[in-house]
Design an enzyme around this catalytic site. Structure first.
Site, PDB file in Angstrom:
ATOM      1  N   LYS A 194       0.866  -1.181   0.000  1.00  0.00           N
ATOM      2  CA  LYS A 194       0.000   0.000   0.000  1.00  0.00           C
ATOM      3  C   LYS A 194       0.899   1.225   0.000  1.00  0.00           C
ATOM      4  CE  LYS A 194      -3.644   2.370   2.512  1.00  0.00           C
ATOM      5  NZ  LYS A 194      -4.621   2.318   3.612  1.00  0.00           N
ATOM      6  N   LYS A 247      -2.161  -1.522  -3.808  1.00  0.00           N
ATOM      7  CA  LYS A 247      -3.008  -0.337  -3.755  1.00  0.00           C
ATOM      8  C   LYS A 247      -2.181   0.932  -3.819  1.00  0.00           C
ATOM      9  CE  LYS A 247      -6.089   1.929  -0.555  1.00  0.00           C
ATOM     10  NZ  LYS A 247      -6.616   1.962   0.747  1.00  0.00           N
TER      11      LYS A 247
HETATM   12  C1  PBG Z   1      -7.586   3.466   5.525  1.00  0.00           C
HETATM   13  C2  PBG Z   1      -7.839   3.231   4.083  1.00  0.00           C
HETATM   14  C3  PBG Z   1      -7.614   4.143   3.043  1.00  0.00           C
HETATM   15  C4  PBG Z   1      -8.153   3.566   1.888  1.00  0.00           C
HETATM   16  C5  PBG Z   1      -8.650   2.300   2.240  1.00  0.00           C
HETATM   17  N1  PBG Z   1      -8.429   2.096   3.613  1.00  0.00           N
HETATM   18  C6  PBG Z   1      -7.071   5.525   3.034  1.00  0.00           C
HETATM   19  C7  PBG Z   1      -5.742   5.805   3.599  1.00  0.00           C
HETATM   20  O1  PBG Z   1      -4.906   4.936   3.794  1.00  0.00           O
HETATM   21  O2  PBG Z   1      -5.508   6.981   3.867  1.00  0.00           O
HETATM   22  C8  PBG Z   1      -8.184   4.231   0.555  1.00  0.00           C
HETATM   23  C9  PBG Z   1      -9.229   3.796  -0.392  1.00  0.00           C
HETATM   24  C10 PBG Z   1      -9.487   4.706  -1.526  1.00  0.00           C
HETATM   25  O3  PBG Z   1      -8.845   5.758  -1.725  1.00  0.00           O
HETATM   26  O4  PBG Z   1     -10.396   4.375  -2.301  1.00  0.00           O
HETATM   27  N2  PBG Z   1      -6.619   2.755   6.157  1.00  0.00           N
END
Ligand code: PBG
Length: 321
Positions: A194, A247
């Site tokens: 991520k 992601k």
């Molecule tokens: C939170 C989380 C995030 C997303 C999914 N879970 C945001 C972040 O890490 O700030 C992002 C999903 C998206 O942008 O569609 N842990």
């Protein structure tokens, strides 16, 4: 000319025969946003066509999506500031609306695959995914909180837990605790690679969950790196993850390919909020065809090696089938 590649493109029926990648609604997980209350359906400003639903209308939405063939959902809660604190205690309060809704979804639709998010940010007064002390995000102390949250979600009947926090060691920590408590069938889809990305902006609007200070770069990965993704994937594999996720998706197709070439686990990719909003914004201006762009985007993610795609386009895609 010995070879004329155009021959394999000469008609739709021939093109269909040689088509290597295909998309199915069965590959998709639809992320949904939940708010407390009743009769709430509020469009997320930066995500046209995507709403924050209260439980009653969320259940209706799920029913409608199931009729279109969608079988998997990932529910994210938006909490008011008043329920947030530094230790995210609301996340494992058995009476909290998120857990109650998860339970209700599984009660009404036992056949759906229900996924949940494991991270502190929706419940944290600091807006970070981990526990903050003196401006630092603590790793090992966060694991205890994530584990409590995971047990509460597993107890609510969730099929797949999605640790999205990027703390080290969390998959193994959660797996062990799940097993000790009899939740051997609860799966883990790890947010393996991520990245610290600008493309989460609209999601943080949807949940009012932006960090109150700093950024997430001490835990989310540097967009410049790919070898690190292999380290993360090795760890998640060893710690018992059932799926590996990359992601965002679009700027990281090489990472999807890297993990899919090197790991036998199913690879998922999260086609995140900003990737959705870019298409919608351009389409609203008449600058591109939203439907064709969506299909090309989803196809590219699948072609790069993702078997599963989490996408806000899920319902729109399902409607075309
Ligand atoms: C939170 C989380 C995030 C997303 C999914 N879970 C945001 C972040 O890490 O700030 C992002 C999903 C998206 O942008 O569609 N842990």
């Amino acid at each position: 000319m010995q070879r004329r590649p155009r021959r394999n493109r000469k008609s739709e029926s021939v093109r269909n025969l040689v088509e290597e990648t295909s998309l199915s609604v069965k590959d998709l997980i639809f992320p949904l946003f939940l708010v407390e209350g009743t009769r709430q359906k509020i469009e997320v400003k930066s995500m046209p066509g995507i709403f924050r639903f209260s439980q009653d209308l969320l259940l209706k939405e799920i029913e409608e999506c199931m009729k279109l063939g969608i079988t998997a959902f990932d529910v994210f809660p938006a909490y008011p500031e008043s329920l947030k604190d530094s230790i995210a205690s609301e996340s494992y309060n058995p009476e909290t609306f998120y857990l109650k809704t998860l339970k209700e979804i599984k009660k009404q639709f036992p056949e759906v695959c229900l996924m949940s998010d494991v991270a502190m940010d929706p419940y944290s007064s600091d807006g970070h995914d981990g526990l903050v002390k003196n401006g630092k995000i603590l790793n090992d102390e966060t694991l205890e909180i994530l584990a409590k949250m995971s047990l509460a979600q597993a107890d609510a009947g969730v099929d797949i837990l999605g640790p999205s926090d990027m703390m080290d060691g969390r998959v193994g920590y959660i797996r062990e605790l799940l097993d000790e408590n009899g939740f051997v069938d609860t799966s883990i889809m790890s947010y393996t690679a991520k990245y610290a990305s600008a493309f989460y902006g609209p999601f943080r609007d949807a949940l009012d969950s932006a960090p109150k200070f700093g950024d997430k770069k001490t835990y989310q990965m540097n967009p410049a790196n790919s070898k690190e993704a292999l380290i993360e994937a090795d760890l998640d594999f060893d710690e018992g993850a059932d799926f590996l996720m990359v992601k965002p998706a679009l700027s990281y197709l090489d990472i999807i390919k890297l993990l899919s070439d090197n790991f036998p686990l199913p690879i998922a990719a999260y086609n995140v909020s900003g990737e959705y909003s870019m298409v919608k914004a351009a389409a609203a201006q008449g600058w591109l065809d939203s439907e064709r762009a969506m299909l090309e985007i989803l196809l590219s993610i699948k072609r790069s090696g993702a078997k599963i795609i989490l996408t806000y386009f899920a319902k729109e895609f399902a409607r075309l089938q």
